[in-house]
Design a protein around this motif. Structure first.
Motif, PDB file in Angstrom:
ATOM      1  N   ALA A  66       0.445  -1.327  -0.060  1.00 14.05           N
ATOM      2  CA  ALA A  66       0.183   0.332   0.151  1.00 14.05           C
ATOM      3  C   ALA A  66       0.569   1.822  -0.177  1.00 14.05           C
ATOM      4  O   ALA A  66       0.403   2.431  -0.330  1.00 14.05           O
ATOM      5  CB  ALA A  66      -0.943   0.250   1.604  1.00 14.05           C
ATOM      6  N   ASN A  67       2.587   0.462   0.680  1.00 12.78           N
ATOM      7  CA  ASN A  67       2.880   2.362   0.637  1.00 12.78           C
ATOM      8  C   ASN A  67       3.468   3.001  -1.191  1.00 12.78           C
ATOM      9  O   ASN A  67       2.974   3.735  -1.030  1.00 12.78           O
ATOM     10  CB  ASN A  67       4.093   1.916   1.502  1.00 12.78           C
ATOM     11  N   SER A  68       3.435   1.829  -1.651  1.00 14.57           N
ATOM     12  CA  SER A  68       3.423   2.747  -3.035  1.00 14.57           C
ATOM     13  C   SER A  68       2.308   3.299  -3.403  1.00 14.57           C
ATOM     14  O   SER A  68       3.108   3.834  -4.342  1.00 14.57           O
ATOM     15  CB  SER A  68       3.591   0.781  -3.823  1.00 14.57           C
ATOM     16  N   TRP A  69       1.391   3.281  -3.462  1.00 16.42           N
ATOM     17  CA  TRP A  69       0.119   4.073  -3.830  1.00 16.42           C
ATOM     18  C   TRP A  69      -0.192   4.913  -2.727  1.00 16.42           C
ATOM     19  O   TRP A  69      -1.207   6.037  -3.103  1.00 16.42           O
ATOM     20  CB  TRP A  69      -0.589   3.271  -4.312  1.00 16.42           C
ATOM     21  N   LEU A  70      -0.331   4.745  -1.674  1.00 18.25           N
ATOM     22  CA  LEU A  70      -1.662   5.763  -0.423  1.00 18.25           C
ATOM     23  C   LEU A  70      -0.146   7.398   0.061  1.00 18.25           C
ATOM     24  O   LEU A  70       1.170   6.541   0.558  1.00 18.25           O
ATOM     25  CB  LEU A  70      -1.445   4.493   0.803  1.00 18.25           C
ATOM     26  N   LYS A  71       0.004   8.311   0.024  1.00 22.54           N
ATOM     27  CA  LYS A  71       1.177   9.231   0.145  1.00 22.54           C
ATOM     28  C   LYS A  71       0.166   9.256   1.658  1.00 22.54           C
ATOM     29  O   LYS A  71      -0.794   8.648   2.539  1.00 22.54           O
ATOM     30  CB  LYS A  71       0.463  10.016  -0.365  1.00 22.54           C
ATOM     31  N   ASP A  72       1.209   9.142   2.810  1.00 21.95           N
ATOM     32  CA  ASP A  72       1.452   9.331   4.383  1.00 21.95           C
ATOM     33  C   ASP A  72      -0.072  10.322   4.442  1.00 21.95           C
ATOM     34  O   ASP A  72      -0.304  10.523   5.490  1.00 21.95           O
ATOM     35  CB  ASP A  72       2.736   9.826   5.185  1.00 21.95           C
ATOM     36  N   PRO A 105     -10.434 -18.509  19.020  1.00 21.25           N
ATOM     37  CA  PRO A 105      -9.246 -18.101  19.419  1.00 21.25           C
ATOM     38  C   PRO A 105      -9.877 -16.405  19.084  1.00 21.25           C
ATOM     39  O   PRO A 105     -10.377 -15.781  18.251  1.00 21.25           O
ATOM     40  CB  PRO A 105      -7.908 -18.370  18.829  1.00 21.25           C
ATOM     41  N   GLU A 106      -9.144 -15.311  19.989  1.00 19.07           N
ATOM     42  CA  GLU A 106      -8.699 -14.048  20.267  1.00 19.07           C
ATOM     43  C   GLU A 106      -8.786 -13.807  18.939  1.00 19.07           C
ATOM     44  O   GLU A 106      -6.724 -13.625  19.129  1.00 19.07           O
ATOM     45  CB  GLU A 106      -8.843 -13.271  20.936  1.00 19.07           C
ATOM     46  N   PHE A 107      -8.974 -12.994  18.042  1.00 18.59           N
ATOM     47  CA  PHE A 107      -7.950 -11.841  17.164  1.00 18.59           C
ATOM     48  C   PHE A 107      -8.135 -10.570  16.274  1.00 18.59           C
ATOM     49  O   PHE A 107      -9.391 -10.283  17.024  1.00 18.59           O
ATOM     50  CB  PHE A 107      -7.974 -12.960  15.621  1.00 18.59           C
ATOM     51  N   PHE A 108      -7.249  -9.653  17.086  1.00 20.54           N
ATOM     52  CA  PHE A 108      -7.533  -8.200  15.843  1.00 20.54           C
ATOM     53  C   PHE A 108      -7.371  -8.091  14.944  1.00 20.54           C
ATOM     54  O   PHE A 108      -6.683  -8.416  14.216  1.00 20.54           O
ATOM     55  CB  PHE A 108      -6.122  -7.205  16.820  1.00 20.54           C
ATOM     56  N   ILE A 109      -9.204  -7.021  14.600  1.00 27.24           N
ATOM     57  CA  ILE A 109      -8.866  -7.035  12.806  1.00 27.24           C
ATOM     58  C   ILE A 109      -7.983  -5.797  12.924  1.00 27.24           C
ATOM     59  O   ILE A 109      -8.520  -4.651  12.975  1.00 27.24           O
ATOM     60  CB  ILE A 109     -10.452  -7.000  12.584  1.00 27.24           C
ATOM     61  N   GLU A 110      -7.185  -5.483  12.363  1.00 23.07           N
ATOM     62  CA  GLU A 110      -6.661  -4.585  11.884  1.00 23.07           C
ATOM     63  C   GLU A 110      -6.953  -4.270   9.938  1.00 23.07           C
ATOM     64  O   GLU A 110      -6.253  -4.515   9.749  1.00 23.07           O
ATOM     65  CB  GLU A 110      -5.407  -4.153  12.085  1.00 23.07           C
ATOM     66  N   LYS A 111      -7.825  -2.737   9.873  1.00 26.28           N
ATOM     67  CA  LYS A 111      -7.687  -2.831   7.825  1.00 26.28           C
ATOM     68  C   LYS A 111      -7.859  -1.518   7.939  1.00 26.28           C
ATOM     69  O   LYS A 111      -8.341  -0.817   8.848  1.00 26.28           O
ATOM     70  CB  LYS A 111      -8.605  -3.675   7.710  1.00 26.28           C
ATOM     71  N   ALA A 112      -7.628  -0.761   6.614  1.00 24.76           N
ATOM     72  CA  ALA A 112      -7.805   0.570   6.835  1.00 24.76           C
ATOM     73  C   ALA A 112      -8.315   0.154   5.228  1.00 24.76           C
ATOM     74  O   ALA A 112      -8.104  -0.386   4.193  1.00 24.76           O
ATOM     75  CB  ALA A 112      -5.705   1.413   6.100  1.00 24.76           C
ATOM     76  N   TRP A 209      -3.130   7.995   6.475  1.00 22.77           N
ATOM     77  CA  TRP A 209      -2.451   6.376   6.104  1.00 22.77           C
ATOM     78  C   TRP A 209      -1.123   6.743   7.028  1.00 22.77           C
ATOM     79  O   TRP A 209      -0.751   5.747   7.863  1.00 22.77           O
ATOM     80  CB  TRP A 209      -1.691   6.452   4.729  1.00 22.77           C
ATOM     81  N   GLY A 210      -0.529   7.518   7.065  1.00 18.08           N
ATOM     82  CA  GLY A 210       0.566   8.203   7.889  1.00 18.08           C
ATOM     83  C   GLY A 210       0.165   7.885   9.393  1.00 18.08           C
ATOM     84  O   GLY A 210       1.261   6.761  10.277  1.00 18.08           O
ATOM     85  N   GLN A 211      -0.556   8.442  10.325  1.00 12.13           N
ATOM     86  CA  GLN A 211      -0.793   7.364  11.116  1.00 12.13           C
ATOM     87  C   GLN A 211      -1.253   6.551  12.232  1.00 12.13           C
ATOM     88  O   GLN A 211      -1.294   5.696  12.777  1.00 12.13           O
ATOM     89  CB  GLN A 211      -2.278   9.202  11.879  1.00 12.13           C
ATOM     90  N   TRP A 212      -1.690   5.838  10.814  1.00 10.68           N
ATOM     91  CA  TRP A 212      -2.752   4.959  11.311  1.00 10.68           C
ATOM     92  C   TRP A 212      -1.538   3.425  11.200  1.00 10.68           C
ATOM     93  O   TRP A 212      -1.727   2.844  11.851  1.00 10.68           O
ATOM     94  CB  TRP A 212      -3.395   4.714  10.208  1.00 10.68           C
ATOM     95  N   LYS A 213      -0.362   3.565   9.971  1.00 16.42           N
ATOM     96  CA  LYS A 213       0.319   2.646   9.831  1.00 16.42           C
ATOM     97  C   LYS A 213       1.557   2.741  10.635  1.00 16.42           C
ATOM     98  O   LYS A 213       2.054   1.880  11.217  1.00 16.42           O
ATOM     99  CB  LYS A 213       0.627   2.536   8.259  1.00 16.42           C
ATOM    100  N   ILE A 220      -3.353  -4.412   7.082  1.00 18.45           N
ATOM    101  CA  ILE A 220      -3.395  -4.835   5.733  1.00 18.45           C
ATOM    102  C   ILE A 220      -5.159  -4.185   5.078  1.00 18.45           C
ATOM    103  O   ILE A 220      -5.387  -2.622   6.126  1.00 18.45           O
ATOM    104  CB  ILE A 220      -4.342  -6.102   5.640  1.00 18.45           C
ATOM    105  N   VAL A 221      -4.848  -3.074   4.329  1.00 20.73           N
ATOM    106  CA  VAL A 221      -5.109  -2.350   3.227  1.00 20.73           C
ATOM    107  C   VAL A 221      -6.114  -2.792   2.406  1.00 20.73           C
ATOM    108  O   VAL A 221      -5.677  -3.516   1.806  1.00 20.73           O
ATOM    109  CB  VAL A 221      -3.879  -1.323   2.853  1.00 20.73           C
ATOM    110  N   LEU A 222      -7.292  -1.970   1.940  1.00 19.77           N
ATOM    111  CA  LEU A 222      -8.608  -2.003   1.422  1.00 19.77           C
ATOM    112  C   LEU A 222      -7.356  -2.095  -0.327  1.00 19.77           C
ATOM    113  O   LEU A 222      -6.817  -1.047  -0.956  1.00 19.77           O
ATOM    114  CB  LEU A 222      -9.315  -1.647   0.754  1.00 19.77           C
TER     115      LEU A 222
END
Length: 339
Positions: A66-72, A105-112, A209-213, A220-222
């Motif tokens: 995602a860093n290749s096309w998302l700016k901070d 099992p517990e699993f944290f979903i982290e998506k942008a 995006w900069g703060q989130w990552k 992971i990113v859409l």
């Protein structure tokens, strides 16, 4: 003359029957759950049902890709929740966050979810191990929201009706085609109105995006590979805000703020309050501020990573907030207080 008189009577009779049939259909429609106020305030948006297509089979990619096309500086909508929050058996979100359920099992979903994609589709119907949830964004009002995919205890996805209510996206569900206000999760038409059912909200934040990552390195990113031939480098919302697009806010009656001012809106014990983003941005990092909402005290805190936290002082309960344009917030919550 007699023949003319008979023709006139027949014409009048046809008009009366047509009027009765129309009123019957209209009354039936109202009885199906669409309130007269909602009927009066619904306006045409993009033209027809599914005129904007939701993403129903989203794919995701790594932070590095995602860093290749998302700016901070690009805006993303971030979802960071325990997987148990999606399990129907758990009860409230707070209860779900504190337990492991049925041996799962517990699993944290982290998506942008990048705004530059959501602005094109407005709805992403997603899932985790078969538990459905939807991430939504209304470019007209600037509000992002996420919901558990359940309607009448059945798995549900959502789509765009093509209608707007109080300058906000109106969605329909795949179970019974009830209509839902995107900014609040409240029903405005269909069987869900009679049941007084609201959609279950999931906490979602609007950030860069900069703060989130930096805070969620495992995110992971859409992906831009949505199956649609769209140019996601074009930010559609720019056209809405500048007035060049086909949408504009409904007639604004509350002029305490500029219609396009961004606000943070909260609700506490049935009282609503809006905080201009200019004030929020002026807060010092790590310092708590106290305010009143109704007769209750609220704490405001800007974390080191720039995230805003509202909480009730007496209970410590964290409050969810909506981030969007003033004209949309005040249109939905006309009785709102303003900081």
């Amino acid at each position: 003359m007699k023949r003319y008189f008979i023709l006139v009577l027949l014409l009048i009779l046809v008009c009366v029957v047509a009027a009765l049939l129309f009123e019957g259909k209209r009354s039936s429609r109202l009885n199906d759950g669409l309130s007269r106020a909602a009927l009066r305030n619904l306006t045409q948006g993009c033209g027809h049902k599914d005129c904007i297509l939701a993403i129903n089979n989203p794919s995701f990619e790594s932070l590095e890709n995602a860093n290749s096309w998302l700016k901070d500086s690009d805006v993303v909508f971030g979802l960071s929740i325990p997987s148990s929050a999606l399990y129907e058996e758990a009860g409230s979100f707070e209860q779900k966050s504190e337990q492991r359920l049925m041996g799962k099992p517990e699993f944290f979903i982290e998506k942008a979810y990048p705004k530059k994609i959501l602005a094109w589709h407005q709805i992403v119907n997603d899932n985790f191990e078969g538990s459905l949830f939807s991430v939504t964004y209304c470019p007209v009002c600037g509000v992002a929201n996420a919901f558990i995919g359940k309607v009448s205890d059945k798995n549900a996805t959502f789509g765009v009706t093509g209608l707007i209510l109080n300058s906000d996206l109106v969605m329909y569900d795949s179970v019974e085609s009830s209509y839902w206000q995107q900014a609040s999760g409240e029903p405005v038409f269909g069987p869900a109105v009679d049941r007084q059912e609201n959609l279950s909200l999931l906490p979602i934040i609007t950030t860069t995006w900069g703060q989130w990552k930096s805070k969620h390195p495992q995110t992971i990113v859409l992906s831009k590979e949505t199956g649609f031939d769209n140019d996601y480098s074009v930010v559609l919302e720019d056209n809405f805000v500048s007035g060049l697009g086909s949408y504009s806010p409904d007639e604004v009656t509350d002029i305490r703020l500029d219609p396009f001012d961004i606000v943070y809106g909260i609700e506490l014990r049935g009282v609503y309050k809006a905080y201009p983003s200019t004030y929020i941005e002026s807060l010092d990092y790590g310092k708590e501020y106290v305010d009143e909402v109704g007769a209750k005290e609220v704490l405001l805190l800007k974390n080191a990573d720039g995230q805003i936290v509202f909480s009730e002082k007496s209970s410590g309960e964290e409050l969810e907030y909506l981030y969007g344009y003033w004209y949309a917030w005040s249109g939905i919550h006309s009785e709102t207080e303003v900081f």
